[in-house]
Design a protein around this motif. Sequence first.
Motif, PDB file in Angstrom:
ATOM      1  N   SER A 221       0.808  -1.215   0.000  1.00  0.00           N
ATOM      2  CA  SER A 221       0.000   0.000   0.000  1.00  0.00           C
ATOM      3  C   SER A 221       0.843   1.267   0.000  1.00  0.00           C
ATOM      4  O   SER A 221       0.335   2.356   0.248  1.00  0.00           O
ATOM      5  CB  SER A 221      -0.916   0.000   1.242  1.00  0.00           C
ATOM      6  OG  SER A 221      -0.144  -0.036   2.430  1.00  0.00           O
ATOM      7  N   GLU A 222       2.133   1.160  -0.293  1.00  0.00           N
ATOM      8  CA  GLU A 222       3.003   2.332  -0.287  1.00  0.00           C
ATOM      9  C   GLU A 222       2.765   3.186  -1.534  1.00  0.00           C
ATOM     10  O   GLU A 222       2.481   2.672  -2.615  1.00  0.00           O
ATOM     11  CB  GLU A 222       4.465   1.906  -0.240  1.00  0.00           C
ATOM     12  CG  GLU A 222       4.859   1.209   1.062  1.00  0.00           C
ATOM     13  CD  GLU A 222       6.340   0.885   1.100  1.00  0.00           C
ATOM     14  OE1 GLU A 222       7.045   1.276   0.152  1.00  0.00           O
ATOM     15  OE2 GLU A 222       6.772   0.265   2.087  1.00  0.00           O
ATOM     16  N   VAL A 223       2.880   4.507  -1.354  1.00  0.00           N
ATOM     17  CA  VAL A 223       2.757   5.439  -2.466  1.00  0.00           C
ATOM     18  C   VAL A 223       3.794   6.543  -2.263  1.00  0.00           C
ATOM     19  O   VAL A 223       4.033   6.991  -1.147  1.00  0.00           O
ATOM     20  CB  VAL A 223       1.329   6.021  -2.544  1.00  0.00           C
ATOM     21  CG1 VAL A 223       0.975   6.774  -1.274  1.00  0.00           C
ATOM     22  CG2 VAL A 223       1.178   6.914  -3.773  1.00  0.00           C
ATOM     23  N   LEU A 224       4.434   6.993  -3.335  1.00  0.00           N
ATOM     24  CA  LEU A 224       5.531   7.955  -3.228  1.00  0.00           C
ATOM     25  C   LEU A 224       5.120   9.347  -3.706  1.00  0.00           C
ATOM     26  O   LEU A 224       4.255   9.486  -4.573  1.00  0.00           O
ATOM     27  CB  LEU A 224       6.731   7.465  -4.048  1.00  0.00           C
ATOM     28  CG  LEU A 224       7.279   6.073  -3.673  1.00  0.00           C
ATOM     29  CD1 LEU A 224       8.407   5.695  -4.626  1.00  0.00           C
ATOM     30  CD2 LEU A 224       7.750   6.049  -2.228  1.00  0.00           C
ATOM     31  N   GLU A 225       5.758  10.381  -3.111  1.00  0.00           N
ATOM     32  CA  GLU A 225       5.645  11.766  -3.555  1.00  0.00           C
ATOM     33  C   GLU A 225       4.197  12.248  -3.613  1.00  0.00           C
ATOM     34  O   GLU A 225       3.754  12.835  -4.590  1.00  0.00           O
ATOM     35  CB  GLU A 225       6.312  11.944  -4.922  1.00  0.00           C
ATOM     36  CG  GLU A 225       7.800  11.617  -4.908  1.00  0.00           C
ATOM     37  CD  GLU A 225       8.430  11.808  -6.273  1.00  0.00           C
ATOM     38  OE1 GLU A 225       7.696  12.135  -7.214  1.00  0.00           O
ATOM     39  OE2 GLU A 225       9.648  11.622  -6.380  1.00  0.00           O
ATOM     40  N   LYS A 226       3.454  11.978  -2.555  1.00  0.00           N
ATOM     41  CA  LYS A 226       2.088  12.462  -2.447  1.00  0.00           C
ATOM     42  C   LYS A 226       1.912  13.095  -1.074  1.00  0.00           C
ATOM     43  O   LYS A 226       2.714  12.888  -0.162  1.00  0.00           O
ATOM     44  CB  LYS A 226       1.087  11.317  -2.625  1.00  0.00           C
ATOM     45  CG  LYS A 226       1.064  10.726  -4.029  1.00  0.00           C
ATOM     46  CD  LYS A 226       0.458  11.699  -5.024  1.00  0.00           C
ATOM     47  CE  LYS A 226       0.338  11.062  -6.405  1.00  0.00           C
ATOM     48  NZ  LYS A 226      -0.276  11.983  -7.383  1.00  0.00           N
ATOM     49  N   SER A 227       0.837  13.874  -0.911  1.00  0.00           N
ATOM     50  CA  SER A 227       0.591  14.521   0.364  1.00  0.00           C
ATOM     51  C   SER A 227       0.272  13.485   1.429  1.00  0.00           C
ATOM     52  O   SER A 227      -0.086  12.336   1.128  1.00  0.00           O
ATOM     53  CB  SER A 227      -0.579  15.501   0.241  1.00  0.00           C
ATOM     54  OG  SER A 227      -1.802  14.798   0.036  1.00  0.00           O
TER      55      SER A 227
ATOM     56  N   PHE B 259      -3.289  12.283   1.097  1.00  0.00           N
ATOM     57  CA  PHE B 259      -3.438  11.345  -0.020  1.00  0.00           C
ATOM     58  C   PHE B 259      -2.892   9.967   0.371  1.00  0.00           C
ATOM     59  O   PHE B 259      -3.522   8.936   0.109  1.00  0.00           O
ATOM     60  CB  PHE B 259      -2.698  11.874  -1.243  1.00  0.00           C
ATOM     61  CG  PHE B 259      -2.821  10.999  -2.467  1.00  0.00           C
ATOM     62  CD1 PHE B 259      -3.797  11.261  -3.415  1.00  0.00           C
ATOM     63  CD2 PHE B 259      -1.987   9.901  -2.648  1.00  0.00           C
ATOM     64  CE1 PHE B 259      -3.919  10.451  -4.547  1.00  0.00           C
ATOM     65  CE2 PHE B 259      -2.107   9.087  -3.766  1.00  0.00           C
ATOM     66  CZ  PHE B 259      -3.085   9.372  -4.715  1.00  0.00           C
ATOM     67  N   THR B 260      -1.717   9.974   1.022  1.00  0.00           N
ATOM     68  CA  THR B 260      -1.088   8.714   1.419  1.00  0.00           C
ATOM     69  C   THR B 260      -1.962   7.932   2.397  1.00  0.00           C
ATOM     70  O   THR B 260      -2.120   6.715   2.277  1.00  0.00           O
ATOM     71  CB  THR B 260       0.278   8.983   2.056  1.00  0.00           C
ATOM     72  OG1 THR B 260       1.106   9.691   1.117  1.00  0.00           O
ATOM     73  CG2 THR B 260       0.968   7.691   2.456  1.00  0.00           C
ATOM     74  N   GLN B 261      -2.531   8.659   3.371  1.00  0.00           N
ATOM     75  CA  GLN B 261      -3.410   8.005   4.343  1.00  0.00           C
ATOM     76  C   GLN B 261      -4.654   7.444   3.659  1.00  0.00           C
ATOM     77  O   GLN B 261      -5.072   6.314   3.929  1.00  0.00           O
ATOM     78  CB  GLN B 261      -3.808   8.993   5.437  1.00  0.00           C
ATOM     79  CG  GLN B 261      -2.653   9.396   6.349  1.00  0.00           C
ATOM     80  CD  GLN B 261      -3.064  10.439   7.381  1.00  0.00           C
ATOM     81  OE1 GLN B 261      -4.156  10.999   7.313  1.00  0.00           O
ATOM     82  NE2 GLN B 261      -2.181  10.697   8.331  1.00  0.00           N
ATOM     83  N   GLY B 262      -5.252   8.234   2.786  1.00  0.00           N
ATOM     84  CA  GLY B 262      -6.434   7.779   2.057  1.00  0.00           C
ATOM     85  C   GLY B 262      -6.121   6.590   1.160  1.00  0.00           C
ATOM     86  O   GLY B 262      -6.909   5.651   1.047  1.00  0.00           O
ATOM     87  N   TYR B 263      -4.946   6.642   0.550  1.00  0.00           N
ATOM     88  CA  TYR B 263      -4.533   5.555  -0.344  1.00  0.00           C
ATOM     89  C   TYR B 263      -4.381   4.251   0.446  1.00  0.00           C
ATOM     90  O   TYR B 263      -4.850   3.188   0.018  1.00  0.00           O
ATOM     91  CB  TYR B 263      -3.214   5.917  -1.012  1.00  0.00           C
ATOM     92  CG  TYR B 263      -2.752   4.916  -2.053  1.00  0.00           C
ATOM     93  CD1 TYR B 263      -3.090   5.074  -3.388  1.00  0.00           C
ATOM     94  CD2 TYR B 263      -1.980   3.806  -1.695  1.00  0.00           C
ATOM     95  CE1 TYR B 263      -2.673   4.161  -4.347  1.00  0.00           C
ATOM     96  CE2 TYR B 263      -1.562   2.884  -2.642  1.00  0.00           C
ATOM     97  CZ  TYR B 263      -1.905   3.070  -3.972  1.00  0.00           C
ATOM     98  OH  TYR B 263      -1.503   2.157  -4.913  1.00  0.00           O
ATOM     99  N   ALA B 264      -3.712   4.333   1.612  1.00  0.00           N
ATOM    100  CA  ALA B 264      -3.497   3.134   2.427  1.00  0.00           C
ATOM    101  C   ALA B 264      -4.822   2.535   2.884  1.00  0.00           C
ATOM    102  O   ALA B 264      -5.027   1.321   2.833  1.00  0.00           O
ATOM    103  CB  ALA B 264      -2.624   3.473   3.635  1.00  0.00           C
ATOM    104  N   SER B 265      -5.727   3.414   3.329  1.00  0.00           N
ATOM    105  CA  SER B 265      -7.037   2.934   3.788  1.00  0.00           C
ATOM    106  C   SER B 265      -7.814   2.295   2.646  1.00  0.00           C
ATOM    107  O   SER B 265      -8.374   1.201   2.784  1.00  0.00           O
ATOM    108  CB  SER B 265      -7.835   4.096   4.381  1.00  0.00           C
ATOM    109  OG  SER B 265      -9.129   3.686   4.738  1.00  0.00           O
TER     110      SER B 265
END
Length: 408
Positions: free
Chosen positions: A168-174, A177-183
């Motif tokens: 669930s890792e994402v790079l170069e985002k706020s 956004f990162t928290q929302g992406y992980a959830s």
Amino acid sequence: MKKLEILIIIIFILMVPFQNTVEAHSGRTDSSGGHNCSEKSKSKGLCTGYHYHNGGSSTSSNSNSNSSTPVSNDKDCTDFSNYDEVVKYWNAKGYSATYDPENLDGWGNGVVDDGIPCEAPSGYDKTLINKSPEQIQFKQDQNDEKEGNTQGYSKGLKDGYAEVAENSEVLEKSEAFTQGYASGYNKGYTAGKEKIETEKENATKDGYTLGKEQDNLVIPNIYASNENLKALFEEGFNKAITERIEAKKKEYIKLGYEDGKKDIASPPKEIEEIYIESYKDGYEQGQKELRDNYVNDGYEAAFKLINYENPALENEKYINWFKEGYESNTLVDTIEEIAFNQGVEGEEMDVSSEYIKGEAIFTYYYQLGYQEYEKQVEQAQKTAAGGLGTIILAWLGRRFYVVKKMIA
């Protein structure tokens, strides 16, 4: 000329109320357009010191040159009983850092401060203030989180369905956004896993159903494109085929068994070899059971027959099986020996429970032994009467030895 005079009079009449309004407000501010914050306003957290209103400044000479034109119904921070009223008024008017005609933001000099009207109390939730930096950032975070959640769910759903390791890792985002992406990713991954598990169950079930109905494997398109689902469909199909084959083999084994017990061989024709072999297996089982029955009959007959007699059977094979069983009964030999010895010793006949089945044999051989005993006693008496006791006794001893030898 007369018309010009009338026009001047009208203009003068219209100017008088406006002038009165301006002067009415000047009582609340000084000549520079500002005033000190009252203790009441300070206690409410509405202001802290001297500040300006209506575009006022420290120099009265340039007050008329301010870009913000005073209005007759403008508000002062002291007009509100609490800060919530300030925010309600600010929001209702649609004011912002770039649109504040009443100069509630800043220090009353027409210069925008931070987009927060009347100095918010410490700890106040500034995201409630229309177009404040905090509200703008809050909404941006909400949008970022929502977008991250959407993208994360989509990726998680794909990974979960593909049964790959979670990532669930994402790079170069706020951060939002990162928290929302992980959830979203975690929810999507779970949904993907559930989806593929359901489809795997369906693939196995559908393959099994097809295998129960036909021998030809036809994989539906919904499973053919996924190697795992395809393999499970085939597995279910093959399981059903195997079950059908085994069930049919059992039918032929049963048929062969029944024929074997009847001693009538009638193997099937024009059928697959595996079913012919199944029939043969069943037939052999039936024949074995039939043979065992005759062998057992012969074995049991040995407990009753003093001398062997062929059974009243027409089939030579059955007679041979019977005789085989008769001759296999070695327990009868033991019964004969024990019974004869009891008799020849002159003992009372005693049939133990383990030999009770051969009681007839036991009785017969006991009587033979006892008859021998009687002869020996009679001979001993005659010899003793003739003075040959010692010789007779020796002879009797030898005789007992011979008798035992014969029995053995």
